[in-house]
Design a protein around this motif. Structure first.
Motif, PDB file in Angstrom:
ATOM      1  N   LEU A  31       0.817  -1.208   0.000  1.00 23.16           N
ATOM      2  CA  LEU A  31       0.000   0.000   0.000  1.00 23.16           C
ATOM      3  C   LEU A  31       0.853   1.260   0.000  1.00 23.16           C
ATOM      4  O   LEU A  31       0.512   2.257  -0.654  1.00 23.16           O
ATOM      5  CB  LEU A  31      -0.939  -0.005   1.213  1.00 23.16           C
ATOM      6  CG  LEU A  31      -1.888   1.193   1.353  1.00 23.16           C
ATOM      7  CD1 LEU A  31      -2.781   1.339   0.125  1.00 23.16           C
ATOM      8  CD2 LEU A  31      -2.737   1.044   2.622  1.00 23.16           C
ATOM      9  N   GLU A  32       1.987   1.236   0.718  1.00 24.55           N
ATOM     10  CA  GLU A  32       2.820   2.442   0.757  1.00 24.55           C
ATOM     11  C   GLU A  32       3.371   2.813  -0.612  1.00 24.55           C
ATOM     12  O   GLU A  32       3.647   3.991  -0.883  1.00 24.55           O
ATOM     13  CB  GLU A  32       3.958   2.301   1.769  1.00 24.55           C
ATOM     14  CG  GLU A  32       4.867   1.114   1.564  1.00 24.55           C
ATOM     15  CD  GLU A  32       4.515  -0.045   2.475  1.00 24.55           C
ATOM     16  OE1 GLU A  32       5.452  -0.712   2.957  1.00 24.55           O
ATOM     17  OE2 GLU A  32       3.307  -0.278   2.706  1.00 24.55           O
ATOM     18  N   VAL A  33       3.520   1.833  -1.496  1.00 20.08           N
ATOM     19  CA  VAL A  33       3.989   2.121  -2.854  1.00 20.08           C
ATOM     20  C   VAL A  33       2.955   2.974  -3.595  1.00 20.08           C
ATOM     21  O   VAL A  33       3.288   3.968  -4.242  1.00 20.08           O
ATOM     22  CB  VAL A  33       4.266   0.817  -3.619  1.00 20.08           C
ATOM     23  CG1 VAL A  33       4.546   1.096  -5.095  1.00 20.08           C
ATOM     24  CG2 VAL A  33       5.441   0.076  -2.989  1.00 20.08           C
ATOM     25  N   ILE A  34       1.693   2.582  -3.505  1.00 16.44           N
ATOM     26  CA  ILE A  34       0.624   3.328  -4.174  1.00 16.44           C
ATOM     27  C   ILE A  34       0.476   4.719  -3.579  1.00 16.44           C
ATOM     28  O   ILE A  34       0.412   5.726  -4.301  1.00 16.44           O
ATOM     29  CB  ILE A  34      -0.698   2.549  -4.077  1.00 16.44           C
ATOM     30  CG1 ILE A  34      -0.599   1.233  -4.857  1.00 16.44           C
ATOM     31  CG2 ILE A  34      -1.871   3.389  -4.575  1.00 16.44           C
ATOM     32  CD1 ILE A  34      -1.805   0.323  -4.708  1.00 16.44           C
ATOM     33  N   LEU A  35       0.439   4.813  -2.256  1.00 19.84           N
ATOM     34  CA  LEU A  35       0.255   6.112  -1.604  1.00 19.84           C
ATOM     35  C   LEU A  35       1.429   7.047  -1.888  1.00 19.84           C
ATOM     36  O   LEU A  35       1.242   8.240  -2.140  1.00 19.84           O
ATOM     37  CB  LEU A  35       0.080   5.913  -0.098  1.00 19.84           C
ATOM     38  CG  LEU A  35      -1.157   5.116   0.333  1.00 19.84           C
ATOM     39  CD1 LEU A  35      -1.108   4.818   1.827  1.00 19.84           C
ATOM     40  CD2 LEU A  35      -2.438   5.862  -0.019  1.00 19.84           C
ATOM     41  N   SER A  36       2.648   6.505  -1.857  1.00 17.34           N
ATOM     42  CA  SER A  36       3.837   7.326  -2.130  1.00 17.34           C
ATOM     43  C   SER A  36       3.826   7.839  -3.556  1.00 17.34           C
ATOM     44  O   SER A  36       4.242   8.977  -3.828  1.00 17.34           O
ATOM     45  CB  SER A  36       5.114   6.523  -1.870  1.00 17.34           C
ATOM     46  OG  SER A  36       5.227   6.163  -0.508  1.00 17.34           O
ATOM     47  N   ARG A  37       3.360   7.009  -4.472  1.00 15.88           N
ATOM     48  CA  ARG A  37       3.277   7.435  -5.872  1.00 15.88           C
ATOM     49  C   ARG A  37       2.293   8.582  -6.026  1.00 15.88           C
ATOM     50  O   ARG A  37       2.555   9.541  -6.774  1.00 15.88           O
ATOM     51  CB  ARG A  37       2.859   6.244  -6.740  1.00 15.88           C
ATOM     52  CG  ARG A  37       2.679   6.564  -8.218  1.00 15.88           C
ATOM     53  CD  ARG A  37       3.936   7.092  -8.853  1.00 15.88           C
ATOM     54  NE  ARG A  37       3.783   7.291 -10.278  1.00 15.88           N
ATOM     55  CZ  ARG A  37       4.555   8.071 -11.011  1.00 15.88           C
ATOM     56  NH1 ARG A  37       5.555   8.743 -10.447  1.00 15.88           N
ATOM     57  NH2 ARG A  37       4.364   8.206 -12.313  1.00 15.88           N
ATOM     58  N   TRP A  38       1.162   8.523  -5.334  1.00 15.83           N
ATOM     59  CA  TRP A  38       0.201   9.625  -5.412  1.00 15.83           C
ATOM     60  C   TRP A  38       0.794  10.910  -4.847  1.00 15.83           C
ATOM     61  O   TRP A  38       0.595  11.994  -5.412  1.00 15.83           O
ATOM     62  CB  TRP A  38      -1.073   9.259  -4.655  1.00 15.83           C
ATOM     63  CG  TRP A  38      -1.901   8.208  -5.328  1.00 15.83           C
ATOM     64  CD1 TRP A  38      -1.844   7.819  -6.651  1.00 15.83           C
ATOM     65  CD2 TRP A  38      -2.917   7.406  -4.732  1.00 15.83           C
ATOM     66  NE1 TRP A  38      -2.761   6.829  -6.903  1.00 15.83           N
ATOM     67  CE2 TRP A  38      -3.433   6.549  -5.744  1.00 15.83           C
ATOM     68  CE3 TRP A  38      -3.441   7.313  -3.454  1.00 15.83           C
ATOM     69  CZ2 TRP A  38      -4.452   5.630  -5.503  1.00 15.83           C
ATOM     70  CZ3 TRP A  38      -4.457   6.389  -3.202  1.00 15.83           C
ATOM     71  CH2 TRP A  38      -4.959   5.571  -4.216  1.00 15.83           C
ATOM     72  N   ILE A  39       1.519  10.822  -3.745  1.00 23.03           N
ATOM     73  CA  ILE A  39       2.168  12.005  -3.174  1.00 23.03           C
ATOM     74  C   ILE A  39       3.155  12.601  -4.170  1.00 23.03           C
ATOM     75  O   ILE A  39       3.217  13.821  -4.380  1.00 23.03           O
ATOM     76  CB  ILE A  39       2.871  11.641  -1.851  1.00 23.03           C
ATOM     77  CG1 ILE A  39       1.831  11.384  -0.756  1.00 23.03           C
ATOM     78  CG2 ILE A  39       3.840  12.745  -1.411  1.00 23.03           C
ATOM     79  CD1 ILE A  39       2.410  10.887   0.544  1.00 23.03           C
ATOM     80  N   GLU A  40       3.932  11.745  -4.811  1.00 25.69           N
ATOM     81  CA  GLU A  40       4.895  12.194  -5.812  1.00 25.69           C
ATOM     82  C   GLU A  40       4.193  12.924  -6.954  1.00 25.69           C
ATOM     83  O   GLU A  40       4.689  13.948  -7.450  1.00 25.69           O
ATOM     84  CB  GLU A  40       5.662  10.985  -6.348  1.00 25.69           C
ATOM     85  CG  GLU A  40       6.679  11.300  -7.425  1.00 25.69           C
ATOM     86  CD  GLU A  40       7.337  10.041  -7.961  1.00 25.69           C
ATOM     87  OE1 GLU A  40       7.104   9.696  -9.139  1.00 25.69           O
ATOM     88  OE2 GLU A  40       8.072   9.391  -7.189  1.00 25.69           O
ATOM     89  N   GLN A  41       3.028  12.424  -7.353  1.00 21.26           N
ATOM     90  CA  GLN A  41       2.315  13.049  -8.463  1.00 21.26           C
ATOM     91  C   GLN A  41       1.693  14.389  -8.062  1.00 21.26           C
ATOM     92  O   GLN A  41       1.607  15.301  -8.891  1.00 21.26           O
ATOM     93  CB  GLN A  41       1.269  12.077  -9.010  1.00 21.26           C
ATOM     94  CG  GLN A  41       1.914  10.916  -9.763  1.00 21.26           C
ATOM     95  CD  GLN A  41       0.929   9.852 -10.193  1.00 21.26           C
ATOM     96  OE1 GLN A  41       0.106   9.395  -9.404  1.00 21.26           O
ATOM     97  NE2 GLN A  41       0.984   9.457 -11.449  1.00 21.26           N
ATOM     98  N   TRP A  42       1.271  14.534  -6.815  1.00 16.89           N
ATOM     99  CA  TRP A  42       0.835  15.847  -6.340  1.00 16.89           C
ATOM    100  C   TRP A  42       2.009  16.811  -6.304  1.00 16.89           C
ATOM    101  O   TRP A  42       1.914  17.950  -6.777  1.00 16.89           O
ATOM    102  CB  TRP A  42       0.214  15.738  -4.938  1.00 16.89           C
ATOM    103  CG  TRP A  42      -1.245  15.397  -4.902  1.00 16.89           C
ATOM    104  CD1 TRP A  42      -1.825  14.302  -4.315  1.00 16.89           C
ATOM    105  CD2 TRP A  42      -2.332  16.146  -5.462  1.00 16.89           C
ATOM    106  NE1 TRP A  42      -3.188  14.325  -4.480  1.00 16.89           N
ATOM    107  CE2 TRP A  42      -3.533  15.450  -5.170  1.00 16.89           C
ATOM    108  CE3 TRP A  42      -2.399  17.336  -6.177  1.00 16.89           C
ATOM    109  CZ2 TRP A  42      -4.780  15.915  -5.581  1.00 16.89           C
ATOM    110  CZ3 TRP A  42      -3.645  17.794  -6.593  1.00 16.89           C
ATOM    111  CH2 TRP A  42      -4.811  17.088  -6.290  1.00 16.89           C
ATOM    112  N   ASP A  43       3.131  16.362  -5.745  1.00 11.96           N
ATOM    113  CA  ASP A  43       4.271  17.257  -5.554  1.00 11.96           C
ATOM    114  C   ASP A  43       4.939  17.661  -6.863  1.00 11.96           C
ATOM    115  O   ASP A  43       5.528  18.739  -6.961  1.00 11.96           O
ATOM    116  CB  ASP A  43       5.310  16.605  -4.621  1.00 11.96           C
ATOM    117  CG  ASP A  43       4.805  16.486  -3.188  1.00 11.96           C
ATOM    118  OD1 ASP A  43       3.758  17.095  -2.873  1.00 11.96           O
ATOM    119  OD2 ASP A  43       5.450  15.780  -2.387  1.00 11.96           O
ATOM    120  N   SER A  44       4.872  16.806  -7.883  1.00 12.20           N
ATOM    121  CA  SER A  44       5.481  17.129  -9.174  1.00 12.20           C
ATOM    122  C   SER A  44       4.577  18.005 -10.038  1.00 12.20           C
ATOM    123  O   SER A  44       5.007  18.499 -11.079  1.00 12.20           O
ATOM    124  CB  SER A  44       5.812  15.840  -9.939  1.00 12.20           C
ATOM    125  OG  SER A  44       4.627  15.182 -10.380  1.00 12.20           O
ATOM    126  N   GLY A  45       3.333  18.191  -9.616  1.00 13.33           N
ATOM    127  CA  GLY A  45       2.383  18.950 -10.410  1.00 13.33           C
ATOM    128  C   GLY A  45       1.609  18.113 -11.406  1.00 13.33           C
ATOM    129  O   GLY A  45       0.805  18.644 -12.188  1.00 13.33           O
TER     130      GLY A  45
END
Length: 239
Positions: free
Chosen positions: A140-154
Motif C-alpha cells: 500500500l505504501e507504494v501506491i500512496l507514495s506514488r500519489w504524493i509524488e504526483q501531487w508534488d510534481s504537479g
C-alpha cells in the motif's frame, strides 16, 4: 508480520499527507477519524470479519473529511465503508470475498478502484472484470507514495477551466525520468559493445539528439521537444 502492510501507521501518515495536499477548493480544514465507527454501523458483518486485521488498524488511523468532492486524487475517491463491498457487483465467487474496495475509482463508478486483499495485506488497481493477476498486487505504501509524488510534481492539479481535479499529460519530472532511462539504456548497450577507440575528447559535452530550435520549427509535441533536446545523441559504435 504481514509482507504487505508493513506498518499501518506509516501508511496512515501517507494517506493523511495526501489529504493535506488537496488543493483549493477541496482543501480540507477539518478532519475526523470516524471510518471504523461508521463501518461498525453501516457494515457490521464486515466489521466483525476485519477485527484484528491490519487494514482495520489502518482505517482507525486515517483522516476522513466532509467535502462535496470526495476525490483524493483525480483517479480515486477517499475510503467510504458504504463502498467497501461494491466490487461484489461482479460475481467472482467466494474465492475472492476476502477483499475491500479501499479507494473507489473516481471516474468509472464505484465498483472499480484500489482493491485490498485482507489476507495478504496487498492492494492493486482493478478495473473489473477481470480479476487482477497475482503479480499486480503491491504494498500500500507504494501506491500512496506514488500519489504524493504526483501531487508534488504537479502531475495532479486543480484545473480552474473545468472546475475539477485533473492530470497533466507530462511534467518536468517525466522528462528527467525519461532522460535518466535513456542514459541507462545507452550505458547498458555500450557495456555490451566491443571496445572501439574514439577520437572525441573525453571532456567533450554530449550533443543532444536534436537541437531545440529544430524541434520547435518541426512543431514536435512539447514532451518530445523537451526530451530530444536533452537526451544525449548516441556516438561511435552506438550509431
Amino acid at each position: 508480520m504481514s509482507a504487505g502492510l508493513s506498518s499501518a501507521q506509516l501508511c496512515a501518515n501517507l494517506h493523511n499527507s495526501l489529504v493535506q495536499r488537496l488543493p483549493h477548493p477541496i482543501s480540507v480544514q477539518q478532519t475526523s477519524r470516524d471510518l471504523v465507527p461508521r463501518l461498525q454501523t453501516q457494515q457490521p458483518d464486515l466489521y466483525n470479519d476485519l477485527e484484528g486485521t491490519r487494514i482495520l488498524e489502518y482505517l482507525l488511523l486515517i483522516d476522513n473529511y466532509d467535502a462535496i468532492d470526495t476525490r483524493l486524487t483525480p483517479q480515486v475517491r477517499k475510503p467510504d465503508p458504504t463502498n467497501f463491498l461494491d466490487y461484489r457487483d461482479f460475481d467472482f465467487g467466494n474465492e475472492y470475498s476476502d477483499h475491500i474496495l479501499l479507494y473507489p475509482d473516481a471516474g468509472s463508478g464505484n465498483s472499480s478502484g484500489i482493491i485490498y486483499d485482507n489476507a495478504t495485506d496487498l492492494p492493486t488497481w482493478a478495473f473489473f472484470p477481470p480479476w487482477p493477476r497475482a503479480d499486480e498486487w503491491v504494498p500500500l505504501e507504494v501506491i500512496l507514495s506514488r500519489w504524493i509524488e504526483q501531487w508534488d510534481s504537479g502531475k495532479f492539479f486543480w484545473n480552474d477551466e473545468i472546475g475539477s481535479l485533473a492530470i497533466r499529460s507530462w511534467v518536468p519530472k517525466d522528462v528527467d525520468d525519461a532522460v535518466k532511462a535513456w542514459d541507462g539504456l545507452m550505458d547498458a548497450i555500450s557495456a555490451r559493445m566491443p571496445a572501439i577507440s574514439s577520437t572525441a575528447p573525453n571532456n567533450q559535452a554530449a550533443e543532444p539528439i536534436l537541437q531545440r530550435s529544430q524541434l520547435e520549427r518541426a512543431m514536435f509535441h512539447p514532451f518530445a521537444t523537451a526530451f530530444l533536446s536533452r537526451a544525449a545523441r548516441p556516438t561511435g559504435s552506438l550509431l
